[in-house]
Design an enzyme around this catalytic site. Sequence first.
Site, PDB file in Angstrom:
ATOM      1  N   ASP A  13       0.809  -1.226   0.000  1.00 24.03           N
ATOM      2  CA  ASP A  13       0.000   0.000   0.000  1.00 24.03           C
ATOM      3  C   ASP A  13       0.839   1.271   0.000  1.00 24.03           C
ATOM      4  OD1 ASP A  13      -2.198  -1.710   0.168  1.00 24.03           O
ATOM      5  OD2 ASP A  13      -2.159  -1.671   2.364  1.00 24.03           O
ATOM      6  N   GLU A  14       1.981   1.222  -0.640  1.00 21.51           N
ATOM      7  CA  GLU A  14       2.884   2.380  -0.653  1.00 21.51           C
ATOM      8  C   GLU A  14       2.449   3.440  -1.656  1.00 21.51           C
ATOM      9  OE1 GLU A  14       3.809  -0.753  -1.217  1.00 21.51           O
ATOM     10  OE2 GLU A  14       5.266  -1.372   0.295  1.00 21.51           O
ATOM     11  N   LYS A  16       1.768   2.249  -5.130  1.00 21.68           N
ATOM     12  CA  LYS A  16       2.261   1.711  -6.410  1.00 21.68           C
ATOM     13  C   LYS A  16       1.293   2.040  -7.544  1.00 21.68           C
ATOM     14  CE  LYS A  16       2.259  -2.339  -4.426  1.00 21.68           C
ATOM     15  NZ  LYS A  16       2.009  -1.978  -3.015  1.00 21.68           N
ATOM     16  N   GLY A  40      -4.649  -4.171  -3.728  1.00 15.90           N
ATOM     17  CA  GLY A  40      -5.639  -3.126  -4.003  1.00 15.90           C
ATOM     18  C   GLY A  40      -4.865  -1.880  -4.388  1.00 15.90           C
ATOM     19  N   HIS A  41      -4.881  -1.542  -5.656  1.00 15.40           N
ATOM     20  CA  HIS A  41      -4.077  -0.425  -6.152  1.00 15.40           C
ATOM     21  C   HIS A  41      -5.005   0.736  -6.519  1.00 15.40           C
ATOM     22  CE1 HIS A  41      -0.512  -3.264  -7.252  1.00 15.40           C
ATOM     23  NE2 HIS A  41      -0.874  -3.319  -5.988  1.00 15.40           N
ATOM     24  N   GLN A 223       1.858  -6.001  -3.309  1.00 11.54           N
ATOM     25  CA  GLN A 223       2.328  -6.194  -1.931  1.00 11.54           C
ATOM     26  C   GLN A 223       3.609  -5.384  -1.700  1.00 11.54           C
ATOM     27  OE1 GLN A 223       1.393  -9.491  -3.672  1.00 11.54           O
ATOM     28  NE2 GLN A 223      -0.559  -8.693  -3.008  1.00 11.54           N
ATOM     29  N   THR A 299      -8.433  -3.373  -0.048  1.00 10.75           N
ATOM     30  CA  THR A 299      -9.087  -4.633  -0.391  1.00 10.75           C
ATOM     31  C   THR A 299     -10.067  -5.071   0.690  1.00 10.75           C
ATOM     32  OG1 THR A 299      -7.189  -5.290  -1.701  1.00 10.75           O
ATOM     33  CG2 THR A 299      -8.618  -7.067  -0.955  1.00 10.75           C
TER      34      THR A 299
END
Length: 427
Positions: A13-14, A16, A40-41, A223, A299
């Site tokens: 969750d950075e 991306k 989850g992007h 991830q 997510t």
Amino acid sequence: MPVIAVIGAQWGDEGKGKVIDLLAQKAGVVVRFSGGDNAGHTVVNPYGEFRLHLVPSGIFSPHAVCIIGNGVVINPAVLIGEIDQLNQCSVDTTGMLISDRAHLVMPYHILLDGLEEEARGGKAIGTTRKGIGPAFADKAARLGIRAGDLLDKEALLERLRSVLDNKNTILTKIYGVSPLSLEEIYRQYCQYGERLAPHIRETTIILQEAVDRDELVLLEGAQGTLLDPDFGTYPYTTSSSPLAGGGCLGTGLSPTRINHVLGIFKAYCTRVGEGPLPTELKDETGDLIRERAHEYGTTTGRPRRCGWFDAVAAGFSTRINGFTQAAVTRLDIFDILPRLKICVGYKLNGESIDYFPSSIATLAKCQPIYEELPGWQAPIDHIREYEDLPLEARQYIARLEELISCPVNLISVGMRREQTIFKTPIL
Ligand code: GDP
Ligand code: IMO
Ligand code: MG
């Protein structure tokens, strides 16, 4: 144009999705290479706001071919739902490709993920319960069913029959739940196959050809490094490799073809699920960051645990991925804090250490050693040039660069595509 692997450098969750969406505007190909719909992007761009779980975040770029690589495990129902949602928003997905080698998440994987978590009781991993671990376990156990199998209905039935026999034994004998119906799963997956067939094919050649044509190719990580099953906080990890190395295995691209590895860091740390987070803030600063940044899982909606930037973990991540450049996201979240902390080492049994321990028992004993820096206490989300950032913000970035021994090329100051500062060009 280079091949760039875009890698989550912390616990996921950075940001991306945001960075891929931004860079993809110039890309020829964008490939997702690991995980499944546990990812989850989030992408916020002129098409709207999207939370992508399987479709690569480059899908909004009309010139980019998006590929779901062989390293991804695919829940076809989730993928079809995502395609439909994108199409409703006028996003074209017709050219998207799915590697015929990608494994499928089956109904028993999802069921088993939940049952295994329940059985772990107080030692639950806090998985997303999307069936990801069981799907990768089956891949390794040679019990998997792949996207390519959907194209041959007879072979699919035979394969499913033998695998389901095995799964139903586990479901009934070990967990005492009802068996799953072969006919139902078969019928359902035949329908998925009909729907997805135009997208499924061999994808390594297309990728290789794009590289040969010198197009920009982005490998989209899912991830984060510290969730890697080898180098993360095992067993509180995911089950496929989010590392740059995973980018080769999950796409079929040779390591010699990757030119840059871009590590995506949040300005602080978050983690969702169980497992160690050495700099975790279980106080009002942690709550403040969570609420201000709306740190809830993309997510699962679970609250994310928040902590200060951990330069020990970040340095480890930089080393094992070989980051050539870094992006720091969510710097704007710090706008209201008077003082910032960075963890520059750990205290273990009275001694200072500067490495990331492999054992979670050891990690649990580590106390962060903090360095304090002044905050800037002014909004920065409108800033687009590095020189316009407050001095304290530039000092914070400069200190991170020093600590992780990697240049920060991109700074993100908001969710939207344009809320980005290129300190030095990435392309
Ligand atoms: P991913 O899994 O790495 O793609 O990250 P997620 O989408 O799960 O979580 C990142 C969250 O941060 C999303 O809600 C993004 O919209 C948001 N985000 C990304 N960059 C920034 C930023 O610079 N500032 C702020 N405020 N939000 C950001
Ligand atoms: P993106 O791509 C954050 C975490 C889960 C759990 C552990 C194992 O959005 O950064 P799993 O369902 O994979 O077996 O769960 O891994 N996890 C993530 N955390 N971001 C993700 O993806 C994650 N994918 C898995 O919360 O702790
Ligand atoms: Mg995410």
